[in-house]
Scaffold this motif. Structure first.
Motif, PDB file in Angstrom:
ATOM      1  N   TYR A 243       0.845  -1.185   0.000  1.00 22.07           N
ATOM      2  CA  TYR A 243       0.000   0.000   0.000  1.00 22.07           C
ATOM      3  C   TYR A 243       0.878   1.231   0.000  1.00 22.07           C
ATOM      4  N   ARG A 244       0.321   2.323  -0.516  1.00 20.62           N
ATOM      5  CA  ARG A 244       0.996   3.603  -0.349  1.00 20.62           C
ATOM      6  C   ARG A 244      -0.021   4.584   0.176  1.00 20.62           C
TER       7      ARG A 244
ATOM      8  N   LEU B 292       5.929   0.502  -9.331  1.00 22.54           N
ATOM      9  CA  LEU B 292       4.769   0.701  -8.468  1.00 22.54           C
ATOM     10  C   LEU B 292       5.104   0.365  -7.013  1.00 22.54           C
TER      11      LEU B 292
ATOM     12  N   THR C 236      -1.501   8.765 -10.342  1.00 22.65           N
ATOM     13  CA  THR C 236      -2.676   8.243  -9.661  1.00 22.65           C
ATOM     14  C   THR C 236      -3.877   9.137  -9.929  1.00 22.65           C
TER      15      THR C 236
ATOM     16  N   ASP D 171      -6.054  -2.320 -10.505  1.00 22.82           N
ATOM     17  CA  ASP D 171      -5.077  -1.511  -9.758  1.00 22.82           C
ATOM     18  C   ASP D 171      -4.302  -0.562 -10.661  1.00 22.82           C
TER      19      ASP D 171
ATOM     20  N   VAL E 216      -6.890   5.242  -7.447  1.00 22.66           N
ATOM     21  CA  VAL E 216      -7.093   5.542  -6.022  1.00 22.66           C
ATOM     22  C   VAL E 216      -8.149   4.585  -5.456  1.00 22.66           C
TER      23      VAL E 216
ATOM     24  N   SER F  94      -2.367   4.501 -11.842  1.00 20.72           N
ATOM     25  CA  SER F  94      -2.807   3.759 -10.665  1.00 20.72           C
ATOM     26  C   SER F  94      -4.137   4.329 -10.186  1.00 20.72           C
TER      27      SER F  94
ATOM     28  N   ASP G 114      -4.003   1.898  -3.039  1.00 17.46           N
ATOM     29  CA  ASP G 114      -3.591   3.288  -3.258  1.00 17.46           C
ATOM     30  C   ASP G 114      -4.451   4.158  -2.349  1.00 17.46           C
TER      31      ASP G 114
ATOM     32  N   LEU H 109       5.076   4.796  -4.273  1.00 18.62           N
ATOM     33  CA  LEU H 109       4.782   4.377  -5.654  1.00 18.62           C
ATOM     34  C   LEU H 109       5.815   4.854  -6.671  1.00 18.62           C
TER      35      LEU H 109
ATOM     36  N   THR I 120       3.383  11.829  -7.973  1.00 14.77           N
ATOM     37  CA  THR I 120       2.547  10.742  -8.487  1.00 14.77           C
ATOM     38  C   THR I 120       1.088  11.175  -8.579  1.00 14.77           C
TER      39      THR I 120
END
Ligand SMILES: [Zn+2]
Length: 379
Positions: free
Chosen positions: A93-94, A375, A239, A286, A300, A298, A330, A370, A215
């Motif tokens: 996860y980020r 990623l 993202t 994803d 969210v 990516s 995310d 990320l 990002t």
């Protein structure tokens, strides 16, 4: 006509999408072609059933072309797509926080002894200590009131920034919160100027180790003519929400652009102007790679300031049951909602962030940035 239906061109595939075999990942490939005509995929005859063809292909490289060919009575037909194999993928996860400016103004005004005398950074440090969480803070140059900008932030905390650079990064987000959608239709030079301004200030007051390539760009909209501004500055991932556009946030000008671009008046939004087909794909996956630009998009998964505390788990839980959304979480929120003076203040904001981090931690997801590796994972 021959058409590969799955996987999708640009798909990011991992262990959840196939079977680990000697030499790689074996994935199913299927599509359609005129009934009765032989079809090969990467040189191997596929099984046929009516219009459908199906086979398996072993991915053994980071990127692989899949080529379906039919040589029928009407001539040679082929469909060529490319997919990415995230071979070292692990659940991860980020956490990104957008729209940061208030905490810089607070620290500069109060002249705290430590960065962490500011309750906001102290709260993030507590979550780092509790979960090992990493945060990327996406920052504005100026506050919305324009009473402060990053040039006024002192460099006296440089040592502290360096000490926490392994879990706390600063990235460009926009010049300021307003006007909305600053880069949706802007000339590339405008984005380049703002990004370089913010990057320069971050390097001055925090040092290179605390800086990371952005990002998330404010509003998740960057005109494709300005994408190279980002890729030339080492941006690898963007993202967004990739959500169906309700039209509520569109100006007439943007609406016109939407018609011209996609052929439909209301396609998708907060999607960096990505086409409707791939935006729709991202609502259910994803990530996806655009090979022309080299960017990976990516999706969210949650915006904590919008989700009540008791619903955080129920937003994230279904994602863990779908192989297309289970690998990369995310996570996302906005700085303003932490501050009591903000009109949309969320008194339980830290608890919401805590709940999202706890969920991911308990489900075996590791914290990453990320912008690092592929990623956030090993490349
Ligand atoms: Zn923003």
């Amino acid at each position: 006509m021959v058409k590969i239906c799955e996987p999708f061109c640009g798909a990011v595939l991992n262990h959840r999408h196939g079977r680990k075999v000697e030499g790689g990942l074996e994935i199913p490939v299927w599509g359609t072609a005129p009934e009765g005509q032989p079809v090969t995929v990467n040189g191997v005859y596929a099984r046929r059933s009516g219009e459908r063809f199906a086979t398996e292909v072993v991915l053994d490289a980071f990127e692989t072309d899949l080529v379906a060919v039919s040589n029928g009575v009407t001539g040679h037909c082929e469909h060529r797509i490319r997919v990415v194999w995230d071979r070292h993928s692990k659940p991860r996860y980020r956490f990104a926080i957008d729209d940061n400016s208030f905490f810089f103004r607070d620290i500069a005004a109060k002249k705290y002894h430590s960065l962490f005398d500011c309750f906001y950074l102290a709260g993030l440090r507590e979550l780092n200590r509790k979960y090992g969480a990493k945060f990327s803070l996406n920052v504005f140059y100026a506050t919305p009131e324009n009473d402060f900008n990053l040039s006024q932030f002192p460099s006296s905390y440089k040592g502290e920034w360096a000490d926490c650079a392994h879990w706390l990064k600063l990235a460009f987000h926009a010049y300021a919160e307003f006007p909305d959608r600053p880069y949706q239709n802007c000339p590339p030079e405008k984005l380049a100027k703002d990004l370089d301004l913010v990057a320069g200030e971050i390097a001055r007051f925090a040092g290179e180790a605390s800086y990371c390539a952005p990002t998330v760009i404010h509003w998740g909209m960057v005109h494709p003519s300005a994408w190279p501004v980002l890729t030339r500055r080492n941006v690898k991932v963007l993202t967004g929400f990739f959500m169906p556009n309700t039209g509520s946030s569109y100006t007439t000008e943007n609406e016109d652009f939407g018609v011209e671009k996609s052929g439909t008046p209301f396609g998708y939004d907060v999607n960096y102007w990505l086409d409707d087909l791939r935006s729709e794909y991202l609502t259910r996956h994803d990530a996806l790679k655009d090979f022309a630009s080299g960017l990976v998009f990516s999706k969210v998964d949650i915006v904590c300031n919008n989700v009540p505390l008791e619903q955080i788990e129920s937003v994230l839980e279904p994602l863990t049951r779908d192989p297309n959304t289970a690998e990369i979480m995310d996570l996302f929120t906005h700085e303003q909602y932490f501050w009591p003076f903000y009109f949309n203040y969320r008194p339980d904001h830290f608890l919401r962030v805590d709940a999202a981090l706890r969920f991911c931690t308990e489900h075996g997801h590791e914290p990453v940035f990320l912008h690092e590796g592929f990623l956030g994972g090993k490349e």
